[in-house]
Design a protein around this motif. Sequence first.
Motif, PDB file in Angstrom:
ATOM      1  N   TRP A   1      -5.648  -0.833 -10.382  1.00 24.37           N
ATOM      2  CA  TRP A   1      -4.268  -1.328 -10.503  1.00 24.37           C
ATOM      3  C   TRP A   1      -3.341  -0.557  -9.547  1.00 24.37           C
ATOM      4  O   TRP A   1      -2.543  -1.158  -8.822  1.00 24.37           O
ATOM      5  CB  TRP A   1      -3.769  -1.195 -11.953  1.00 24.37           C
ATOM      6  CG  TRP A   1      -2.282  -1.242 -12.073  1.00 24.37           C
ATOM      7  CD1 TRP A   1      -1.451  -0.201 -12.367  1.00 24.37           C
ATOM      8  CD2 TRP A   1      -1.426  -2.383 -11.880  1.00 24.37           C
ATOM      9  NE1 TRP A   1      -0.144  -0.618 -12.370  1.00 24.37           N
ATOM     10  CE2 TRP A   1      -0.101  -1.948 -12.068  1.00 24.37           C
ATOM     11  CE3 TRP A   1      -1.673  -3.722 -11.546  1.00 24.37           C
ATOM     12  CZ2 TRP A   1       0.997  -2.800 -11.952  1.00 24.37           C
ATOM     13  CZ3 TRP A   1      -0.573  -4.577 -11.422  1.00 24.37           C
ATOM     14  CH2 TRP A   1       0.737  -4.117 -11.622  1.00 24.37           C
ATOM     15  N   GLY A   2      -3.456   0.763  -9.553  1.00 17.80           N
ATOM     16  CA  GLY A   2      -2.592   1.577  -8.686  1.00 17.80           C
ATOM     17  C   GLY A   2      -2.710   1.158  -7.228  1.00 17.80           C
ATOM     18  O   GLY A   2      -1.705   1.018  -6.517  1.00 17.80           O
ATOM     19  N   MET A   3      -3.927   0.908  -6.788  1.00 10.28           N
ATOM     20  CA  MET A   3      -4.154   0.537  -5.385  1.00 10.28           C
ATOM     21  C   MET A   3      -3.664  -0.886  -5.103  1.00 10.28           C
ATOM     22  O   MET A   3      -3.043  -1.152  -4.066  1.00 10.28           O
ATOM     23  CB  MET A   3      -5.646   0.647  -5.060  1.00 10.28           C
ATOM     24  CG  MET A   3      -6.166   2.068  -5.006  1.00 10.28           C
ATOM     25  SD  MET A   3      -5.569   2.979  -3.559  1.00 10.28           S
ATOM     26  CE  MET A   3      -6.530   2.216  -2.248  1.00 10.28           C
ATOM     27  N   LEU A   4      -3.914  -1.807  -6.033  1.00 12.64           N
ATOM     28  CA  LEU A   4      -3.479  -3.207  -5.832  1.00 12.64           C
ATOM     29  C   LEU A   4      -1.956  -3.297  -5.839  1.00 12.64           C
ATOM     30  O   LEU A   4      -1.352  -3.990  -5.012  1.00 12.64           O
ATOM     31  CB  LEU A   4      -4.060  -4.101  -6.923  1.00 12.64           C
ATOM     32  CG  LEU A   4      -5.554  -4.430  -6.801  1.00 12.64           C
ATOM     33  CD1 LEU A   4      -6.086  -5.004  -8.109  1.00 12.64           C
ATOM     34  CD2 LEU A   4      -5.829  -5.406  -5.650  1.00 12.64           C
ATOM     35  N   LYS A   5      -1.335  -2.579  -6.772  1.00 10.14           N
ATOM     36  CA  LYS A   5       0.131  -2.605  -6.910  1.00 10.14           C
ATOM     37  C   LYS A   5       0.810  -2.144  -5.616  1.00 10.14           C
ATOM     38  O   LYS A   5       1.848  -2.665  -5.226  1.00 10.14           O
ATOM     39  CB  LYS A   5       0.525  -1.681  -8.065  1.00 10.14           C
ATOM     40  CG  LYS A   5       2.009  -1.586  -8.326  1.00 10.14           C
ATOM     41  CD  LYS A   5       2.302  -0.579  -9.413  1.00 10.14           C
ATOM     42  CE  LYS A   5       1.889   0.811  -8.998  1.00 10.14           C
ATOM     43  NZ  LYS A   5       2.404   1.921  -9.727  1.00 10.14           N
ATOM     44  N   GLU A   6       0.181  -1.169  -4.955  1.00 12.17           N
ATOM     45  CA  GLU A   6       0.757  -0.626  -3.716  1.00 12.17           C
ATOM     46  C   GLU A   6       0.371  -1.458  -2.491  1.00 12.17           C
ATOM     47  O   GLU A   6       0.727  -1.101  -1.375  1.00 12.17           O
ATOM     48  CB  GLU A   6       0.294   0.824  -3.506  1.00 12.17           C
ATOM     49  CG  GLU A   6       0.823   1.807  -4.523  1.00 12.17           C
ATOM     50  CD  GLU A   6       2.331   1.967  -4.472  1.00 12.17           C
ATOM     51  OE1 GLU A   6       2.905   1.828  -3.378  1.00 12.17           O
ATOM     52  OE2 GLU A   6       2.935   2.210  -5.524  1.00 12.17           O
ATOM     53  N   GLY A   7      -0.397  -2.524  -2.696  1.00 11.21           N
ATOM     54  CA  GLY A   7      -0.799  -3.371  -1.558  1.00 11.21           C
ATOM     55  C   GLY A   7      -1.789  -2.674  -0.643  1.00 11.21           C
ATOM     56  O   GLY A   7      -1.773  -2.889   0.576  1.00 11.21           O
ATOM     57  N   LEU A   8      -2.657  -1.831  -1.218  1.00 10.33           N
ATOM     58  CA  LEU A   8      -3.558  -1.026  -0.400  1.00 10.33           C
ATOM     59  C   LEU A   8      -4.997  -1.543  -0.389  1.00 10.33           C
ATOM     60  O   LEU A   8      -5.893  -0.880   0.112  1.00 10.33           O
ATOM     61  CB  LEU A   8      -3.543   0.434  -0.901  1.00 10.33           C
ATOM     62  CG  LEU A   8      -2.189   1.147  -0.781  1.00 10.33           C
ATOM     63  CD1 LEU A   8      -2.216   2.499  -1.487  1.00 10.33           C
ATOM     64  CD2 LEU A   8      -1.816   1.331   0.689  1.00 10.33           C
TER      65      LEU A   8
END
Length: 217
Positions: free
Chosen positions: A152-159
């Motif tokens: 989630w953290g990575m997806l939320k940041e568009g990474l």
Amino acid sequence: MRPHVIMNAGMTLDGKIAARTGDSAISSKEDLERVHRIRESVDAIMVGINTVLADDPRLSIHKIESDAKNPLRVVVDSHGRTPLTSRMFNEEGETLIAVSLKADPERVERLKEKATVVVCGSGPVNLRCLMKKLYKRGVRTLLLEGGGTLNWGMLKEGLVDEVRVAVAPRIVGGRDAVSIVGGEGFPTIAEGVALRLKKHYLLGRDLILEYAVERGG
Ligand SMILES: NC(=O)c1ccc[n+]([C@@H]2O[C@H](COP(=O)([O-])OP(=O)(O)OC[C@H]3O[C@@H](n4cnc5c(N)ncnc54)[C@H](OP(=O)(O)O)[C@@H]3O)[C@@H](O)[C@H]2O)c1
């Protein structure tokens, strides 16, 4: 500049990557081999601290015959809770622990005996900062192997650039069982991460789906 990120998971048909007890033995032998082939082709593998605490993964290439060197292991661990006895420290190659200013300096010193430690941010690990630092260290491709909170953290940041999943023909349910993506979640479907299916095939009993991220969250 940041690495090209492939998020991969083995999940049940209902999107769980572990059962409510924490049991995460979802992947078939064939799927483990598929994942280790991806490991062979990337510069780094990254997981969240809860995955290290739950599974004590080796994070190396060991399920296939390979001459490749192990990719850099990256653990996202703001407080520096990675156990010094973790199995990954017995594997060939380098481990990098990404902490934040929340980590106790004495703990960081202990971790430095086993791994490279980088500091990113003051709360949870600042993932954009981490991606930049990894790129500067030569990491061009990174395999994100969970768990759901870090995904989630990575997806939320568009990474995240690619998503690959092995869908096992099983349903476990459980409101507290970890899903492939956790966290707060996007408020509407329209705001979710848009994907384009690039490839799909059967691997033993599992369905493999490979997507490109069209638009980040
Ligand atoms: N089937 C599969 O493919 C698969 C793969 C991997 C994991 N799993 C399962 O997934 C479960 C663990 O998943 P999980 O969701 O509980 O934890 P996780 O994603 O492994 O780790 C999350 C933790 O990372 C730390 N973190 C630091 N900065 C962060 C940031 N910016 N964004 C997100 N996290 C950050 C936080 O702990 P701190 O606050 O302490 O830093 C956070 O609680 C285990 O049961 C494991 O077996 C399954």
